[in-house]
Design an enzyme around this catalytic site. Sequence first.
Site, PDB file in Angstrom:
ATOM      1  N   THR A   1      29.808   2.774   5.608  1.00 20.19           N
ATOM      2  CA  THR A   1      30.993   2.635   6.148  1.00 20.19           C
ATOM      3  C   THR A   1      30.830   1.624   7.352  1.00 20.19           C
ATOM      4  O   THR A   1      30.170   1.887   8.297  1.00 20.19           O
ATOM      5  CB  THR A   1      31.384   4.079   6.788  1.00 20.19           C
ATOM      6  OG1 THR A   1      31.510   4.949   5.722  1.00 20.19           O
ATOM      7  CG2 THR A   1      32.874   3.939   7.540  1.00 20.19           C
TER       8      THR A   1
ATOM      9  N   LYS B   1      39.421   3.662   4.019  1.00 18.79           N
ATOM     10  CA  LYS B   1      38.699   4.647   4.424  1.00 18.79           C
ATOM     11  C   LYS B   1      38.956   5.081   5.743  1.00 18.79           C
ATOM     12  O   LYS B   1      39.050   6.155   6.301  1.00 18.79           O
ATOM     13  CB  LYS B   1      37.290   4.479   4.169  1.00 18.79           C
ATOM     14  CG  LYS B   1      36.506   5.461   4.974  1.00 18.79           C
ATOM     15  CD  LYS B   1      34.929   5.737   4.481  1.00 18.79           C
ATOM     16  CE  LYS B   1      34.474   6.924   5.273  1.00 18.79           C
ATOM     17  NZ  LYS B   1      33.180   7.385   5.454  1.00 18.79           N
TER      18      LYS B   1
ATOM     19  N   LYS C   1      32.195   7.147  15.131  1.00 18.13           N
ATOM     20  CA  LYS C   1      32.089   5.951  14.744  1.00 18.13           C
ATOM     21  C   LYS C   1      33.161   5.298  13.944  1.00 18.13           C
ATOM     22  O   LYS C   1      33.636   4.371  14.025  1.00 18.13           O
ATOM     23  CB  LYS C   1      30.639   6.223  13.582  1.00 18.13           C
ATOM     24  CG  LYS C   1      30.507   4.933  12.847  1.00 18.13           C
ATOM     25  CD  LYS C   1      29.501   4.862  11.717  1.00 18.13           C
ATOM     26  CE  LYS C   1      29.374   3.713  10.946  1.00 18.13           C
ATOM     27  NZ  LYS C   1      28.706   3.689   9.699  1.00 18.13           N
TER      28      LYS C   1
ATOM     29  N   LEU D   1      23.759   1.792   3.874  1.00 16.19           N
ATOM     30  CA  LEU D   1      23.254   1.719   5.400  1.00 16.19           C
ATOM     31  C   LEU D   1      23.946   2.068   6.552  1.00 16.19           C
ATOM     32  O   LEU D   1      25.317   2.330   6.351  1.00 16.19           O
ATOM     33  CB  LEU D   1      22.735   0.116   5.675  1.00 16.19           C
ATOM     34  CG  LEU D   1      21.990  -0.390   4.305  1.00 16.19           C
ATOM     35  CD1 LEU D   1      22.199  -1.954   4.117  1.00 16.19           C
ATOM     36  CD2 LEU D   1      20.414  -0.070   4.737  1.00 16.19           C
TER      37      LEU D   1
HETATM   38  P1  NAD Z   1      21.375   7.868   7.261  1.00 16.64           P
HETATM   39  O1  NAD Z   1      20.822   7.481   9.055  1.00 16.64           O
HETATM   40  O2  NAD Z   1      20.771   9.053   7.190  1.00 16.64           O
HETATM   41  O3  NAD Z   1      20.494   6.824   6.673  1.00 16.64           O
HETATM   42  C1  NAD Z   1      20.403   5.529   6.653  1.00 16.64           C
HETATM   43  C2  NAD Z   1      19.200   4.926   6.182  1.00 16.64           C
HETATM   44  O4  NAD Z   1      19.275   3.552   6.167  1.00 16.64           O
HETATM   45  C3  NAD Z   1      17.968   5.347   6.931  1.00 16.64           C
HETATM   46  O5  NAD Z   1      17.162   5.961   5.814  1.00 16.64           O
HETATM   47  C4  NAD Z   1      17.305   4.158   7.587  1.00 16.64           C
HETATM   48  O6  NAD Z   1      16.100   3.874   7.468  1.00 16.64           O
HETATM   49  C5  NAD Z   1      17.834   2.797   6.484  1.00 16.64           C
HETATM   50  N1  NAD Z   1      17.996   1.632   6.949  1.00 16.64           N
HETATM   51  C6  NAD Z   1      18.448   1.081   8.113  1.00 16.64           C
HETATM   52  N2  NAD Z   1      18.358   0.027   8.329  1.00 16.64           N
HETATM   53  C7  NAD Z   1      17.821  -0.578   6.952  1.00 16.64           C
HETATM   54  C8  NAD Z   1      17.289  -1.891   6.542  1.00 16.64           C
HETATM   55  N3  NAD Z   1      17.527  -2.974   7.093  1.00 16.64           N
HETATM   56  N4  NAD Z   1      16.861  -1.924   5.381  1.00 16.64           N
HETATM   57  C9  NAD Z   1      16.535  -0.552   4.533  1.00 16.64           C
HETATM   58  N5  NAD Z   1      16.881   0.410   4.951  1.00 16.64           N
HETATM   59  C10 NAD Z   1      17.478   0.780   6.153  1.00 16.64           C
HETATM   60  O7  NAD Z   1      22.784   7.266   7.433  1.00 16.64           O
HETATM   61  P2  NAD Z   1      23.583   8.216   6.317  1.00 16.64           P
HETATM   62  O8  NAD Z   1      24.195   9.531   6.693  1.00 16.64           O
HETATM   63  O9  NAD Z   1      22.859   8.303   5.106  1.00 16.64           O
HETATM   64  O10 NAD Z   1      24.901   7.413   6.107  1.00 16.64           O
HETATM   65  C11 NAD Z   1      24.805   6.248   5.509  1.00 16.64           C
HETATM   66  C12 NAD Z   1      25.988   5.526   5.458  1.00 16.64           C
HETATM   67  O11 NAD Z   1      27.217   6.508   4.953  1.00 16.64           O
HETATM   68  C13 NAD Z   1      26.944   5.198   6.956  1.00 16.64           C
HETATM   69  O12 NAD Z   1      27.406   4.009   6.933  1.00 16.64           O
HETATM   70  C14 NAD Z   1      27.871   6.437   7.162  1.00 16.64           C
HETATM   71  O13 NAD Z   1      28.913   6.185   7.951  1.00 16.64           O
HETATM   72  C15 NAD Z   1      28.388   6.478   5.984  1.00 16.64           C
HETATM   73  N6  NAD Z   1      28.767   8.246   5.602  1.00 16.64           N
HETATM   74  C16 NAD Z   1      28.002   9.187   6.069  1.00 16.64           C
HETATM   75  C17 NAD Z   1      28.522  10.384   5.872  1.00 16.64           C
HETATM   76  C18 NAD Z   1      27.450  11.390   6.181  1.00 16.64           C
HETATM   77  O14 NAD Z   1      28.263  12.840   6.102  1.00 16.64           O
HETATM   78  N7  NAD Z   1      26.361  11.398   6.492  1.00 16.64           N
HETATM   79  C19 NAD Z   1      29.636  10.591   5.067  1.00 16.64           C
HETATM   80  C20 NAD Z   1      30.482   9.385   4.628  1.00 16.64           C
HETATM   81  C21 NAD Z   1      30.021   8.147   4.772  1.00 16.64           C
END
Ligand code: NAD
Length: 314
Positions: free
Chosen positions: A113, A188, A263, A79
Site C-alpha cells: 500500500t 484502496k 498510514k 513491502l
Molecule cells: P511487514 O513490515 O510485516 O513486512 C514487510 C517486509 O518487507 C519485512 O519482512 C521487511 O524485512 C521487508 N522489506 C523491507 N524492505 C525491503 C527491501 N528493500 N527488500 C526486501 N524486503 C524488504 O509489513 P506487512 O504487514 O506485511 O505489510 C506489507 C504491506 O501491506 C504494507 O504496505 C501494508 O500497508 C500493506 N497492508 C498490510 C495489512 C496488514 O494488516 N498488515 C493489510 C493490508 C495491507
Amino acid sequence: MDINDRNATDKDGDKPKIAFIGLGNMGAPMAENLLKAGYTLSAYDLSQAATERLQQAGASVASSPIEAARNAQVVISMLPAGKHVHSVYLGENGSNGLLTALPKGTLVIDSSTIAAADAMKVAAAASQLGIDFLDAPVSGGTGGAIAGSLTFIVGGSDEAFAKAQPILAVMGKNIFHAGDQGAGQVAKICNNMLLGILMAGTAEAINLGVKNGLDPKVLSDIMLQSSGRNWTLEVYNPYPQVMENVPSSNGYQGGFMSKLMQKDLNLAMQTAQDTNVETPMGAKAAELYEAHTVENGDKDFSSIMGRHDHSVLF
Ligand code: NAD
C-alpha cells in the site's frame, strides 16, 4: 521460451515462475499460498528469519531481488512503504534497480500500500522497459492473507490484469480491476479513508450516547436499524462487549492496527494534496489517528473509542 519476450503464462501452459519480495506479516502467508498451489517461488527479504520461513515452506531463497527474479516470469512485492518499493525497483540512484534487470514482458505486481504517485513512478519506468506493471494493494489483513481470501484492488492494463488474475485468485477471493496504473492505490485509500471516518464517527456517536446514560448495545442496535447504519456497527463495533469476536471485546488486540490506519489516512491526505482535492473529514480522521497512535499504534483501529472513554483501553 525467448528470454526477451516472456509471458506470465508459460507457452507450455505450465505455471509461471514467481519471484516474491517482502515476506512480512502479509507477504509470507501470501507466498505460502502460492507454494501450496504448486507455483515455483524464489523469495527475497532483508530479514533472514523471514526467508528461512519461506525456505521451509518450499521456496528457494535468493540473496537479492535480482537473483530472486532470475528466470522468473512474474515478480510480486509486498513491502512496507513507497521508499522501499522505489529502492527495490528503481534502485538507490534511480537506475540500478530490479526493473533494469528484468526481461521485456515480465509481469510485476506490487501489492504494497503506497501513494498512487509512487506507484505511477515505478509504472512509468517499467513501461519504458516493456515491463507490465500492476499496482495491486490488498484489503483483508493478515487473516485474509493466511486464508487466501484477500481483496485485490488492481490498477493497470487489461492485458496485464488478465495475466495476473489466476495468480491473484490463489491469494484472494475478490479481485477488482479499478482502472489504469495507479487506480488500485487510489481506490484502496478512498475506501480506507472512509473506513477511518466511519470508525471515528461511530465511536463518537456511541460515546455521546453512553455519556448521556444509554447502554452501548441498545444504542448500537438502534443505529444498526436506523440511518446511521454502517460497516463498523454491522461487524466491528468499537465499544467493548457489544459484539463477540471483535478486537474491542479482546482488549483491542489483533485486527487492523491503528498505525496502519494512520498510514493509509496519511496516504489519502498526500493524494488529496497532490491532486488538489478537498478532504476535510479525512483530514480530521487523520488528525485523530495521528494523536491516537502515539500510545496506541499497535492496538486495533477501533481502539479510537478510547479517545472518548479512556477506560475501555485497559
Ligand atoms: P511487514 O513490515 O510485516 O513486512 C514487510 C517486509 O518487507 C519485512 O519482512 C521487511 O524485512 C521487508 N522489506 C523491507 N524492505 C525491503 C527491501 N528493500 N527488500 C526486501 N524486503 C524488504 O509489513 P506487512 O504487514 O506485511 O505489510 C506489507 C504491506 O501491506 C504494507 O504496505 C501494508 O500497508 C500493506 N497492508 C498490510 C495489512 C496488514 O494488516 N498488515 C493489510 C493490508 C495491507
